[in-house]
Design an enzyme around this catalytic site. Structure first.
Site, PDB file in Angstrom:
ATOM      1  N   GLU A 130      18.507  19.912  -9.025  1.00 31.60           N
ATOM      2  CA  GLU A 130      19.720  19.732  -9.837  1.00 31.60           C
ATOM      3  C   GLU A 130      19.871  18.270 -10.245  1.00 31.60           C
ATOM      4  O   GLU A 130      20.225  17.958 -11.374  1.00 31.60           O
ATOM      5  CB  GLU A 130      20.971  20.171  -9.055  1.00 31.60           C
ATOM      6  CG  GLU A 130      21.150  21.670  -8.949  1.00 31.60           C
ATOM      7  CD  GLU A 130      21.578  22.319 -10.254  1.00 31.60           C
ATOM      8  OE1 GLU A 130      20.766  22.303 -11.206  1.00 31.60           O
ATOM      9  OE2 GLU A 130      22.681  22.859 -10.333  1.00 31.60           O
ATOM     10  N   THR A 183      25.095  19.888 -19.306  1.00 27.66           N
ATOM     11  CA  THR A 183      25.963  19.505 -18.182  1.00 27.66           C
ATOM     12  C   THR A 183      26.084  17.991 -18.080  1.00 27.66           C
ATOM     13  O   THR A 183      27.178  17.447 -17.880  1.00 27.66           O
ATOM     14  CB  THR A 183      25.386  20.082 -16.869  1.00 27.66           C
ATOM     15  OG1 THR A 183      25.368  21.503 -16.988  1.00 27.66           O
ATOM     16  CG2 THR A 183      26.226  19.691 -15.665  1.00 27.66           C
TER      17      THR A 183
END
Ligand code: HSE
Length: 284
Positions: A130, A183
């Site tokens: 991530e 994101t």
């Protein structure tokens, strides 16, 4: 040759009142990751489908590859691995696509090696992926995908993830507007400071929501599904967000907000029939 296929579900992170700390998994869609042991050395990504050729086959750049590299290093495993990824969810959609591939990869390797690591302890490898994908190692999508159901990230440092029981009759409707949002970009635009008044509102809602899930109290769940910090900023990036949210509420949803960093929008509902009806209204 030993071969394992893993389903890794899409997830809804933040869940209105829990930016970076709440998440839940969906029944569908989800990625399929197939991993096999190989006589060649190193990790090779042999095939990716469903991504329109956009995801890297380079192990160092692919979230599944990055997670595997960290896990292999931790286990001092130097055998060969071949991985296939079948993307079955949109990317940049706020449904935890990057986390899903990484979760699929580490769960598959753990299976191939006869579970040397407990399921929850696979999370740090996914977080490294991530971090590589969006610059921040937020655990909300990753933990929900790995563990299923609802999760609360009580702490990132040290990592402390709690699974939260939830009522059987809780269903989610999720719609995905056909735009893409990175994101990384939507994190950059967030204010770094929050007023005490807003913070009090938000943590009141977060506590209320978790209590509502525990007690199967749908009214409390509904009252708590409010985001006074993130949604007012990110909602502006999603064309029609307010009308989709209002359509969900008018059709009887318990609450509605942005899924993760968007643009997908979720609504929680009591009962599957209610969720179907809400989903149609949102889509209209
Ligand atoms: N909590 C993360 C964020 C989730 O909102 O940036 C990203 O899907």
């Amino acid at each position: 040759m030993k071969r394992v296929s893993v389903f890794a579900p899409a997830t809804v992170a933040n869940v209105a009142c829990g930016f970076d700390v709440l998440g839940f998994s969906l029944n569908e869609p989800g990625d399929e990751v197939i991993l096999s042991l190989s006589d060649d050395s190193g990790i090779e990504i042999t095939k990716i489908t469903g991504d329109d050729g956009r995801l890297p086959l380079d192990v160092q750049k692919n979230t599944g590859g990055v997670a595997l590299l960290h896990m292999c290093e931790h286990l001092k495993f130097s055998g060969g691995l071949k991985m296939e990824v079948h993307k079955k969810m949109p990317m940049g959609s706020g449904l935890g696509s990057s986390a899903a591939t990484a979760v699929g990869a580490v769960v598959a390797l753990n299976e191939l090696l006869n579970h040397p690591i407990e399921r929850k302890d696979l999370l740090p490898f996914v977080l490294e992926a991530e971090r590589a994908a969006c610059g921040a190692a937020h655990a909300d999508n990753a933990a929900a995908c790995l563990l299923g159901g609802f999760i609360l990230v009580r702490s990132n440092e040290p990592l402390d993830v709690i699974q939260i029981p939830f009522p059987d009759d809780l269903f989610a409707a999720v719609i995905h507007p056909h735009i893409e949002i990175r994101t990384e970009d939507t994190r950059r635009i967030l204010r770094k400071q929050v007023s005490l008044t807003r913070a009090v509102q938000q943590w009141g809602n977060l506590g209320g929501f978790v209590a509502g899930l525990h007690q199967s109290d749908y009214d409390l769940i509904s009252r708590s599904l409010e985001d006074v910090i993130i949604e007012p900023v990110r909602g502006l990036l999603i064309p029609g967000f307010e009308s989709v949210k209002n359509a969900a509420l008018d059709a009887g949803a318990l609450g509605s907000s942005i899924s993760g960093s968007g643009p997908s929008i979720f609504a929680l509902c009591r009962g599957e029939e209610a969720a179907q009806k809400v989903g149609k209204s949102m889509q209209n």
